[in-house]
Design an enzyme around this catalytic site. Sequence first.
Site, PDB file in Angstrom:
ATOM      1  N   CYS A 120     -53.124 -57.577 -94.264  1.00  0.00           N
ATOM      2  CA  CYS A 120     -52.969 -59.023 -94.406  1.00  0.00           C
ATOM      3  C   CYS A 120     -54.314 -59.599 -94.810  1.00  0.00           C
ATOM      4  O   CYS A 120     -55.355 -59.006 -94.536  1.00  0.00           O
ATOM      5  CB  CYS A 120     -52.514 -59.661 -93.098  1.00  0.00           C
ATOM      6  SG  CYS A 120     -51.943 -61.352 -93.366  1.00  0.00           S
ATOM      7  N   CYS A 122     -55.492 -62.773 -93.928  1.00  0.00           N
ATOM      8  CA  CYS A 122     -55.983 -63.941 -93.182  1.00  0.00           C
ATOM      9  C   CYS A 122     -57.357 -63.775 -92.538  1.00  0.00           C
ATOM     10  O   CYS A 122     -58.089 -64.751 -92.392  1.00  0.00           O
ATOM     11  CB  CYS A 122     -54.951 -64.405 -92.153  1.00  0.00           C
ATOM     12  SG  CYS A 122     -54.414 -63.118 -91.022  1.00  0.00           S
ATOM     13  N   CYS A 130     -52.667 -66.189 -94.925  1.00  0.00           N
ATOM     14  CA  CYS A 130     -52.329 -64.780 -95.151  1.00  0.00           C
ATOM     15  C   CYS A 130     -52.139 -64.463 -96.632  1.00  0.00           C
ATOM     16  O   CYS A 130     -51.933 -63.308 -97.002  1.00  0.00           O
ATOM     17  CB  CYS A 130     -51.076 -64.409 -94.358  1.00  0.00           C
ATOM     18  SG  CYS A 130     -51.263 -64.714 -92.582  1.00  0.00           S
ATOM     19  N   LYS A 195     -41.292 -61.666 -88.150  1.00  0.00           N
ATOM     20  CA  LYS A 195     -42.506 -62.195 -87.519  1.00  0.00           C
ATOM     21  C   LYS A 195     -42.389 -63.711 -87.433  1.00  0.00           C
ATOM     22  O   LYS A 195     -42.264 -64.393 -88.449  1.00  0.00           O
ATOM     23  CB  LYS A 195     -43.734 -61.798 -88.340  1.00  0.00           C
ATOM     24  CG  LYS A 195     -45.035 -62.307 -87.731  1.00  0.00           C
ATOM     25  CD  LYS A 195     -46.239 -61.805 -88.489  1.00  0.00           C
ATOM     26  CE  LYS A 195     -47.524 -62.329 -87.876  1.00  0.00           C
ATOM     27  NZ  LYS A 195     -48.709 -61.873 -88.596  1.00  0.00           N
ATOM     28  N   ARG A 205     -56.207 -64.756 -82.825  1.00  0.00           N
ATOM     29  CA  ARG A 205     -56.853 -65.458 -83.940  1.00  0.00           C
ATOM     30  C   ARG A 205     -58.313 -65.727 -83.624  1.00  0.00           C
ATOM     31  O   ARG A 205     -59.150 -65.755 -84.531  1.00  0.00           O
ATOM     32  CB  ARG A 205     -56.107 -66.748 -84.267  1.00  0.00           C
ATOM     33  CG  ARG A 205     -54.783 -66.446 -84.945  1.00  0.00           C
ATOM     34  CD  ARG A 205     -54.076 -67.686 -85.416  1.00  0.00           C
ATOM     35  NE  ARG A 205     -52.716 -67.359 -85.826  1.00  0.00           N
ATOM     36  CZ  ARG A 205     -51.777 -68.267 -86.070  1.00  0.00           C
ATOM     37  NH1 ARG A 205     -52.050 -69.554 -85.941  1.00  0.00           N
ATOM     38  NH2 ARG A 205     -50.574 -67.885 -86.431  1.00  0.00           N
ATOM     39  N   ARG A 217     -48.779 -71.589 -90.268  1.00  0.00           N
ATOM     40  CA  ARG A 217     -48.182 -70.490 -91.027  1.00  0.00           C
ATOM     41  C   ARG A 217     -46.655 -70.645 -91.163  1.00  0.00           C
ATOM     42  O   ARG A 217     -45.952 -69.674 -91.459  1.00  0.00           O
ATOM     43  CB  ARG A 217     -48.478 -69.155 -90.341  1.00  0.00           C
ATOM     44  CG  ARG A 217     -49.948 -68.843 -90.144  1.00  0.00           C
ATOM     45  CD  ARG A 217     -50.183 -67.346 -90.124  1.00  0.00           C
ATOM     46  NE  ARG A 217     -51.425 -66.929 -89.501  1.00  0.00           N
ATOM     47  CZ  ARG A 217     -52.634 -67.100 -90.002  1.00  0.00           C
ATOM     48  NH1 ARG A 217     -52.784 -67.724 -91.168  1.00  0.00           N
ATOM     49  NH2 ARG A 217     -53.698 -66.661 -89.361  1.00  0.00           N
ATOM     50  N   GLU A 233     -34.274 -60.636 -92.809  1.00  0.00           N
ATOM     51  CA  GLU A 233     -35.644 -60.176 -93.111  1.00  0.00           C
ATOM     52  C   GLU A 233     -35.749 -58.657 -92.966  1.00  0.00           C
ATOM     53  O   GLU A 233     -36.334 -57.976 -93.808  1.00  0.00           O
ATOM     54  CB  GLU A 233     -36.662 -60.824 -92.146  1.00  0.00           C
ATOM     55  CG  GLU A 233     -37.018 -62.268 -92.459  1.00  0.00           C
ATOM     56  CD  GLU A 233     -37.981 -62.392 -93.639  1.00  0.00           C
ATOM     57  OE1 GLU A 233     -38.320 -61.370 -94.271  1.00  0.00           O
ATOM     58  OE2 GLU A 233     -38.383 -63.535 -93.947  1.00  0.00           O
ATOM     59  N   LYS A 248     -41.776 -59.473 -83.838  1.00  0.00           N
ATOM     60  CA  LYS A 248     -43.021 -59.980 -83.269  1.00  0.00           C
ATOM     61  C   LYS A 248     -42.936 -61.480 -83.099  1.00  0.00           C
ATOM     62  O   LYS A 248     -42.574 -62.166 -84.049  1.00  0.00           O
ATOM     63  CB  LYS A 248     -44.173 -59.621 -84.210  1.00  0.00           C
ATOM     64  CG  LYS A 248     -45.520 -60.101 -83.729  1.00  0.00           C
ATOM     65  CD  LYS A 248     -46.568 -59.819 -84.763  1.00  0.00           C
ATOM     66  CE  LYS A 248     -47.852 -60.474 -84.291  1.00  0.00           C
ATOM     67  NZ  LYS A 248     -48.820 -60.602 -85.329  1.00  0.00           N
ATOM     68  N   SER A 274     -51.025 -61.027 -78.241  1.00  0.00           N
ATOM     69  CA  SER A 274     -52.215 -61.392 -77.466  1.00  0.00           C
ATOM     70  C   SER A 274     -51.963 -62.465 -76.400  1.00  0.00           C
ATOM     71  O   SER A 274     -52.452 -62.352 -75.274  1.00  0.00           O
ATOM     72  CB  SER A 274     -53.315 -61.847 -78.426  1.00  0.00           C
ATOM     73  OG  SER A 274     -52.874 -62.932 -79.224  1.00  0.00           O
TER      74      SER A 274
HETATM   75  C1  PBG Z   1     -52.315 -61.352 -89.029  1.00  0.00           C
HETATM   76  C2  PBG Z   1     -51.839 -60.977 -87.672  1.00  0.00           C
HETATM   77  C3  PBG Z   1     -51.678 -61.795 -86.546  1.00  0.00           C
HETATM   78  C4  PBG Z   1     -51.312 -60.954 -85.493  1.00  0.00           C
HETATM   79  C5  PBG Z   1     -51.233 -59.667 -86.015  1.00  0.00           C
HETATM   80  N1  PBG Z   1     -51.538 -59.699 -87.368  1.00  0.00           N
HETATM   81  C6  PBG Z   1     -51.917 -63.241 -86.344  1.00  0.00           C
HETATM   82  C7  PBG Z   1     -51.216 -64.245 -87.150  1.00  0.00           C
HETATM   83  O1  PBG Z   1     -50.236 -63.966 -87.855  1.00  0.00           O
HETATM   84  O2  PBG Z   1     -51.676 -65.378 -87.091  1.00  0.00           O
HETATM   85  C8  PBG Z   1     -51.069 -61.389 -84.066  1.00  0.00           C
HETATM   86  C9  PBG Z   1     -51.349 -60.362 -83.029  1.00  0.00           C
HETATM   87  C10 PBG Z   1     -51.459 -60.870 -81.633  1.00  0.00           C
HETATM   88  O3  PBG Z   1     -51.389 -62.083 -81.340  1.00  0.00           O
HETATM   89  O4  PBG Z   1     -51.648 -60.024 -80.759  1.00  0.00           O
HETATM   90  N2  PBG Z   1     -51.338 -61.731 -89.924  1.00  0.00           N
HETATM   91 ZN    ZN Z   2     -52.261 -62.818 -91.775  1.00  0.00          ZN
END
Ligand code: PBG
Ligand code: ZN
Length: 324
Positions: A120, A122, A130, A195, A205, A217, A233, A248, A274
């Site tokens: 990704c 981002c 992203c 996601k 983040r 996003r 999806e 996710k 997280s």
């Molecule tokens: C990046 C990404 C994210 C996470 C995994 N890959 C953050 C987002 O989409 O903003 C989140 C992982 C987590 O919160 O543990 N695209």
């Molecule tokens: Zn991203």
Amino acid sequence: MGFPTTRQRRLRVNAPMRRLVCQTKLSADNFVYPLFTCPGTNTKKPISSMTGCFHFSPDKIAEEAIEVASLGIPAILLFGLPEQKDAVGSQAYSEDSTVCQAIRQIKKAVPDLLVITDVCLCAYTDHGHCGLIKEGKVDNDPTLELLAKMALTHAKAGADMIAPSDMMDGRVGKIRSTLDAAGFSDIPIMSYAAKYASAYYGPFREAAHSTPQQGDRKSYQMDPGNSREAIREMKLDIEEGADIVMVKPALLYLDVICRASQTFDVPIAAYHVSGQYMMIQAAAEKGLIDRDAVMLETLTSIKRAGADIVITYFAKAAASLLKA
Ligand code: PBG
Ligand code: ZN
């Protein structure tokens, strides 16, 4: 036939009886442990927003990988930080990116540990989105080229699996054809297929320095209210060549995991993200809950819902407990 002939408690009488009839067993075999690599040398820096997690420089990360493997965990999910960010995320697809350096170090030290890389932009773009920005919007199609380029540099560096997390349309197909054309047809893709635009990514983040500078996003990640869309999806990603599809975040979306596992015949992964991890850590630090018990119950629920693979910051702690 009801009570008194039927007595549900018969099969709960003692530990061996409960063990005998338990349907869902956690195993380190199904865990994936996320790791963060940062530029520099000789660095292992605690991530302030994520208790127990660190930023490792590429020369330091192998040590951690060895420990992860010794706990019986088969795979890590690798995230990287660039030295510099720009509008097009140049360092994401540099052959000498922090992630590529880390992959080489890890594969040299522990060849049997699977290295899955997050793909990704981002963390690499100065705007924190992203994908590429055009006239204030995230521009889907030109982003695909860059994601595919990023995936290819990871594969060349030795990655065992590619995990695109950007939520652009068509990226799985683009990554698949790019890998295949370059001779990497054996590298599987685990797509972050369903996601959601979740508020639970906050601590991550901070760790990845990937908060969007403007907006959110929601134009590419899914609306938390939708579940049929999640099925669509995942179906599209499988058609494009995804070998594993991910839901996710995990917990709040157990219904989606359940539907996915009943609908598809590919392995289903779920990401205990997280914010969910840190809610447990914070409550435990306050003495409100028993961390280990809540951790195991939580991971069990994700597996019971139908996840074959659980991606979690608790992987090491849970694997240690399961070993004991
Ligand atoms: C990046 C990404 C994210 C996470 C995994 N890959 C953050 C987002 O989409 O903003 C989140 C992982 C987590 O919160 O543990 N695209
Ligand atoms: Zn991203």
